[in-house]
Design a protein around this motif. Structure first.
Motif, PDB file in Angstrom:
ATOM      1  N   UNK A   1       1.997 -11.189  -2.680  1.00  0.00           N
ATOM      2  CA  UNK A   1       2.377  -9.991  -1.916  1.00  0.00           C
ATOM      3  C   UNK A   1       3.888  -9.801  -1.881  1.00  0.00           C
ATOM      4  N   UNK A   2       4.602 -10.893  -1.630  1.00  0.00           N
ATOM      5  CA  UNK A   2       6.068 -10.823  -1.607  1.00  0.00           C
ATOM      6  C   UNK A   2       6.618 -10.550  -3.014  1.00  0.00           C
ATOM      7  N   UNK A   3       6.002 -11.184  -4.006  1.00  0.00           N
ATOM      8  CA  UNK A   3       6.472 -10.992  -5.393  1.00  0.00           C
ATOM      9  C   UNK A   3       6.323  -9.523  -5.785  1.00  0.00           C
ATOM     10  N   UNK A   4       5.170  -8.937  -5.429  1.00  0.00           N
ATOM     11  CA  UNK A   4       4.939  -7.528  -5.754  1.00  0.00           C
ATOM     12  C   UNK A   4       5.988  -6.633  -5.063  1.00  0.00           C
ATOM     13  N   UNK A   5       6.263  -6.948  -3.804  1.00  0.00           N
ATOM     14  CA  UNK A   5       7.252  -6.148  -3.058  1.00  0.00           C
ATOM     15  C   UNK A   5       8.636  -6.265  -3.689  1.00  0.00           C
ATOM     16  N   UNK A   6       8.976  -7.468  -4.136  1.00  0.00           N
ATOM     17  CA  UNK A   6      10.304  -7.647  -4.748  1.00  0.00           C
ATOM     18  C   UNK A   6      10.383  -6.917  -6.096  1.00  0.00           C
ATOM     19  N   UNK A   7       9.279  -6.937  -6.832  1.00  0.00           N
ATOM     20  CA  UNK A   7       9.267  -6.178  -8.100  1.00  0.00           C
ATOM     21  C   UNK A   7       9.476  -4.690  -7.834  1.00  0.00           C
ATOM     22  N   UNK A   8       8.794  -4.185  -6.791  1.00  0.00           N
ATOM     23  CA  UNK A   8       8.982  -2.769  -6.400  1.00  0.00           C
ATOM     24  C   UNK A   8      10.450  -2.509  -6.083  1.00  0.00           C
ATOM     25  N   UNK A   9      11.022  -3.438  -5.339  1.00  0.00           N
ATOM     26  CA  UNK A   9      12.398  -3.252  -4.844  1.00  0.00           C
ATOM     27  C   UNK A   9      13.402  -3.259  -5.999  1.00  0.00           C
TER      28      UNK A   9
ATOM     29  N   UNK B   1      14.022  -6.139   2.472  1.00  0.00           N
ATOM     30  CA  UNK B   1      12.963  -6.729   1.647  1.00  0.00           C
ATOM     31  C   UNK B   1      11.698  -6.967   2.474  1.00  0.00           C
ATOM     32  N   UNK B   2      11.841  -7.567   3.655  1.00  0.00           N
ATOM     33  CA  UNK B   2      10.657  -7.830   4.481  1.00  0.00           C
ATOM     34  C   UNK B   2       9.991  -6.527   4.933  1.00  0.00           C
ATOM     35  N   UNK B   3      10.789  -5.473   5.105  1.00  0.00           N
ATOM     36  CA  UNK B   3      10.190  -4.186   5.460  1.00  0.00           C
ATOM     37  C   UNK B   3       9.266  -3.700   4.349  1.00  0.00           C
ATOM     38  N   UNK B   4       9.641  -4.036   3.113  1.00  0.00           N
ATOM     39  CA  UNK B   4       8.823  -3.638   1.968  1.00  0.00           C
ATOM     40  C   UNK B   4       7.648  -4.596   1.755  1.00  0.00           C
ATOM     41  N   UNK B   5       7.843  -5.873   2.084  1.00  0.00           N
ATOM     42  CA  UNK B   5       6.783  -6.841   1.774  1.00  0.00           C
ATOM     43  C   UNK B   5       5.765  -6.985   2.908  1.00  0.00           C
TER      44      UNK B   5
ATOM     45  N   UNK C   1       4.206   2.572  -0.609  1.00  0.00           N
ATOM     46  CA  UNK C   1       5.383   2.223  -1.407  1.00  0.00           C
ATOM     47  C   UNK C   1       5.265   2.733  -2.832  1.00  0.00           C
ATOM     48  N   UNK C   2       4.018   2.902  -3.299  1.00  0.00           N
ATOM     49  CA  UNK C   2       3.814   3.470  -4.642  1.00  0.00           C
ATOM     50  C   UNK C   2       4.287   4.925  -4.651  1.00  0.00           C
ATOM     51  N   UNK C   3       3.965   5.649  -3.585  1.00  0.00           N
ATOM     52  CA  UNK C   3       4.416   7.043  -3.488  1.00  0.00           C
ATOM     53  C   UNK C   3       5.948   7.113  -3.348  1.00  0.00           C
ATOM     54  N   UNK C   4       6.511   6.148  -2.641  1.00  0.00           N
ATOM     55  CA  UNK C   4       7.978   6.107  -2.505  1.00  0.00           C
ATOM     56  C   UNK C   4       8.606   5.999  -3.893  1.00  0.00           C
ATOM     57  N   UNK C   5       8.026   5.148  -4.714  1.00  0.00           N
ATOM     58  CA  UNK C   5       8.543   4.959  -6.076  1.00  0.00           C
ATOM     59  C   UNK C   5       8.512   6.270  -6.862  1.00  0.00           C
ATOM     60  N   UNK C   6       7.369   6.969  -6.798  1.00  0.00           N
ATOM     61  CA  UNK C   6       7.221   8.226  -7.549  1.00  0.00           C
ATOM     62  C   UNK C   6       8.209   9.283  -7.041  1.00  0.00           C
TER      63      UNK C   6
ATOM     64  N   UNK D   1      -0.603  -0.253   7.082  1.00  0.00           N
ATOM     65  CA  UNK D   1       0.787  -0.243   7.548  1.00  0.00           C
ATOM     66  C   UNK D   1       1.087  -1.553   8.275  1.00  0.00           C
ATOM     67  N   UNK D   2       2.274  -2.057   8.095  1.00  0.00           N
ATOM     68  CA  UNK D   2       2.709  -3.243   8.841  1.00  0.00           C
ATOM     69  C   UNK D   2       4.189  -3.067   9.166  1.00  0.00           C
ATOM     70  N   UNK D   3       4.488  -2.180  10.123  1.00  0.00           N
ATOM     71  CA  UNK D   3       5.903  -1.960  10.453  1.00  0.00           C
ATOM     72  C   UNK D   3       6.554  -3.263  10.895  1.00  0.00           C
ATOM     73  N   UNK D   4       7.837  -3.382  10.594  1.00  0.00           N
ATOM     74  CA  UNK D   4       8.529  -4.671  10.746  1.00  0.00           C
ATOM     75  C   UNK D   4       9.678  -4.527  11.748  1.00  0.00           C
TER      76      UNK D   4
END
Lengths: 503, 300
Positions: A264-272, A232-236, A193-198, A352-355
């Motif tokens: 973990x969820x908080x970090x994912x939401x910040x990314x989102x 969101x859950x796909x990201x978290x 997800x870090x690479x997705x951001x970049x 990886x944790x595909x959802x």
């Protein structure tokens, strides 16, 4: 002469008798076969599902064939998405027997099965070779269609979130050189997800495909009241799911404490939240339907969706990105929150944790139906390997692949319009078959939890709350919902949904 | 007793009551019972385990409602939309009625044209405006930069979204105001207007002292009907924003729908619905009292 004539006459008579006998035998066999085929003559079954085309279309496509074969009748009743759950639940709860078959989102299964609304299907499936149950991928067969060890539904659709990227953007040597100069690593399909951001930042706000219009980094469904919480859950999921550990995505399976506000969820939401800056303008108000059309119009470099972005991009006549789309399993993380040890765990590679967002559409039978045999027969017909293959390779059915055979026969996918079906199917198969795949929430009241979370996510995305404040709010509401529905009962249901021992 | 005797015994009030009975039964079954049942739900807890069960929960749902930040947000959004939309629709409608009532060439054509938006379904209007408000493909944000104006996040900016919704409501429902006010205007005796003109009344004075006071009954009806309708707004918001961004455009009905039918929390959904009913009732009574008082003052 006499002898000769007599012999000839006898032969003629014998031939006539044998012919008559043969005709009678064929007639008898034929009529008995016809009787056997018309096994549901006079029986009418009612199927209830979503308003066409999506999901109802396969019923419309195959009901005439089934009616011709069995003599039964299929009555189709439909309702918009928002009315499915209340209508199904009230029909079951009040014993109204309004519908023999419901084709519904897998997320409702726990609600219906735990209340004994649905007919168990194990015995039907065990004696039905036509359905070829073993051909269905294990996660759908053993988790999505099953509740507490009993099969209650026939799989109709395979749903999981996957990741999309523009090959032409990422494989462009000029872009690759610029990206490396800016970020210090090679531009490639994102693994984390870090690479997705970049990559989203890099491709945001300029005309990188040379069509004379500005393009953007990413498009994701964020609209309130739509499907945003699944994105969101796909990201978290990768931030919260450690391989081998009981699911850390929704609740602690020992205490039923919500984990939704874990770091973990908080970090994912910040990314989102950060993605809004790199997304197509107005992304905060887009549902997944709009994500598909925006991506097919070539406005974004990356997208998250079910299999539908792939379908629309390659098969829609209006698509400008046909053959330019790459597919992959959802990106992962290099660390994840361990809800048991309450600390971050670092991974040497990518976690990886595909959802399995939403989990797909399944077909089940009202336990009180007067036509269970006929209803099962129709479900089996609709979900057979042959008919389901036609469904998953036909536009606007809303069904995605879920059987081994769906992935093996590429001819139908090329015929559907896919340019790289092997890549598309490969990404789906990699998702479904992943050892750390995360099923969706499957307990009574699932949509009460989702609704509470959805409102909090929307407030965080709109800047009214921080990620932490929003998820703390969601956790508080989840606790109240659990208390309201009965904590002990919910804990048992949650453990049953994960396949964990109940007592 | 023969049928003729039975029928002949039903005369006068008895017969009247007997003929009314079917209508009363239907009304009780279809209106009064669901209303009372919903009211009962607001004091209950609904469970479907082993069949429909409603347990008495006292004031639990009401206490939850008054402590719910989403309720206050939805209430203030709804009232704000109602006040601004209805006021704007009334002022615009009144102005257009005065314009249409003049003998301008093509006024019949414009009358029909102005009524068109009202004939569309709110869902269609929602989708139409959602497309027009689209930041990358919508016509509005395409035209604004051509005029040297900045692009606006019509449906994504928290400070703007309610006004975008109000704009769509004004566009669709100003014709309703025109319809009612035009009918009211037509009922003003032309002789009265002619007499006032003969006495030297100018345009503004004619409007202030003759036309407006005579339009008050039609105005009260139009404003009240629109206010009641706008307070229940849900369809356009559902399509335009789903209540977002955040909960910045969530109306009372959408809030009730989300909790009652999406989350299937029926008792709380019913409580939200009844709080809206109380709001509509209170606003209607206050409005009627104020207008009655002002009419009395005008008559004095």
């Amino acid at each position: 002469m006499f002898k000769k004539t007599g012999k000839s006459k006898l032969l003629k008579e014998a031939a006539v008798i044998m012919l008559c006998a043969a005709v009678m035998l064929v007639g008898t066999l034929g009529s008995s076969l016809a009787l056997a085929e018309k096994r549901f003559e006079g029986v009418e079954i009612t199927v209830f599902t979503q308003t066409p085309p999506f999901i109802a279309k396969p019923v419309q496509m195959f009901r005439a064939d089934w009616e011709r074969e069995t003599g039964g009748k299929v009555r189709l009743i439909t309702a918009p998405w928002g009315e499915l759950y209340p209508k199904m639940f009230s029909s079951f709860a009040l014993g109204a027997k309004n519908y023999d078959i419901i084709i519904f989102p897998a997320a409702y299964l726990a609600d219906f099965a735990s209340n004994e609304f649905l007919a168990p299907l194990d015995s039907f499936i065990a004696r039905d070779p036509k359905i070829d149950w073993g051909d269905i991928l294990p996660v759908y067969r053993e988790k999505i269609s099953t509740y507490a060890g009993t099969i209650y539904a026939v799989t109709m659709d395979g749903d999981s979130h996957m990741f999309y990227y523009r090959r032409d953007a990422i494989e462009n040597p000029e872009h690759q050189a610029k990206f490396k100069a800016k970020y210090g690593y090679d531009l490639a399909p994102p693994k984390t997800w870090v690479e997705v951001r970049d990559i989203a930042e890099f491709f945001n706000g300029w005309d990188w495909d040379g069509d004379g219009r500005k393009e953007y980094g990413v498009v994701e469904g964020m609209r309130k009241g739509a499907q945003g919480f699944w994105t969101f859950f796909s990201r978290s999921a990768a931030y919260t799911s450690i391989p081998g550990q009981a699911q850390g995505l929704f609740f602690d399976p020992e205490t039923m404490k919500p984990l939704i506000n874990d770091p973990g969820h908080v970090r994912a939401l910040e990314d989102w939240i950060e993605m809004i800056e790199f997304g197509v303008p107005g992304m905060i108000n887009m549902d997944n339907g709009e994500v598909r059309s925006v991506y097919a119009a070539g406005e974004a470099a990356m997208a998250i969706d079910w299999g539908d972005v792939g379908v629309v991009s390659d098969t829609d006549p209006g698509s400008t990105v046909k053959g330019k789309v790459g597919y992959s399993i959802l990106p992962g993380t290099t660390k994840a929150w361990d809800y048991v040890k309450k600390s971050w765990v670092d991974f040497p590679g990518v976690n990886h944790a595909p959802y399995l967002a939403f989990g797909g559409w399944i077909g089940a039978i009202d336990a009180k139906s007067d036509n269970v045999e006929a209803a099962y027969d129709f479900l089996s017909f609709l979900g057979s390997p042959e008919n389901s293959y036609i469904c998953v390779t036909t536009p606007n059915t809303g069904f995605n692949p879920y059987r081994k055979s769906h992935f093996e026969k590429l001819a139908g996918w090329y015929g559907y319009g896919f340019v790289h079906p092997e890549d598309y199917l490969g990404a789906i198969e990699a998702t479904i078959a992943h050892s750390n795949v995360q099923p969706d929430i499957r307990i009574p009241g699932a949509f009460r939890y989702f609704e509470a979370l959805d409102a909090q996510l929307a407030m965080a995305l709109a800047g009214a709350k921080t990620a932490k404040q929003a998820l703390d709010g969601a956790a508080k509401e989840w606790e109240a919902i659990t208390e309201d529905l009965g904590k002990e009962k919910q804990l048992k249901n949650y453990r049953a949904s994960l396949g964990l021992p109940i007592e | 007793m023969s049928m003729r005797n039975i029928l002949s015994s039903f005369t006068g009030k008895k017969a009247g009551r007997a003929f009314l009975l079917p209508a009363v039964i239907i009304l009780l079954a279809l209106t009064i019972f669901p209303f009372l049942f919903s009211l009962f739900l607001t004091f209950g807890k609904v469970s479907f385990l082993g069949g429909l069960q409603i347990n008495y929960a006292g004031l639990k749902n009401w206490i939850r409602l008054f402590g719910d930040e989403r309720f206050y947000n939805a209430l203030s959004n709804t009232v704000l939309i109602a006040v601004i939309a209805v006021a704007s629709e009334y002022v615009l409608g009144l102005g257009l009625v005065l314009l249409l009532s003049t003998k301008v060439k093509g006024s019949t054509f414009f009358r029909v044209l102005f009524f068109l938006p009202m004939m569309l379904t709110p869902i269609a209007v929602g989708y139409m405006w959602r497309m027009m408000f689209n930041p990358t493909r919508g016509v509005i944000d395409h035209v604004l930069p051509l005029l040297g104006l900045p692009v606006v996040g019509w449906l994504t900016e928290p400070k703007i979204v309610l006004y975008s919704i109000i704009l769509t409501d004004i566009w669709q429902w100003t014709p309703f105001m025109i319809l009612i006010l035009f009918a009211g205007f037509q009922s003003i005796p032309p002789a009265l207007l002619e007499a006032a003109k003969v006495d030297g009344a100018s345009g503004w004075r004619l409007f202030r002292e003759i036309i407006f006071p005579l339009l008050i009954p039609a105005s009260v009806a139009a404003i009240l009907l629109r206010t009641i309708e706008v307070l229940k707004i849900v369809d356009k918001i559902y399509i335009l924003t789903g209540g977002g961004p955040g909960i910045y455009s969530e109306s009372m009905t959408l809030f009730g729908y989300s909790l009652g039918l999406r989350a299937f929390d029926l008792a709380y959904g019913a409580t939200i619905a009844f709080s809206l009913f109380a709001t509509v009732l209170a606003i209607s009574i206050i409005f009627l009292l104020i207008t009655r008082r002002s009419q009395e003052i005008t008559l004095e």
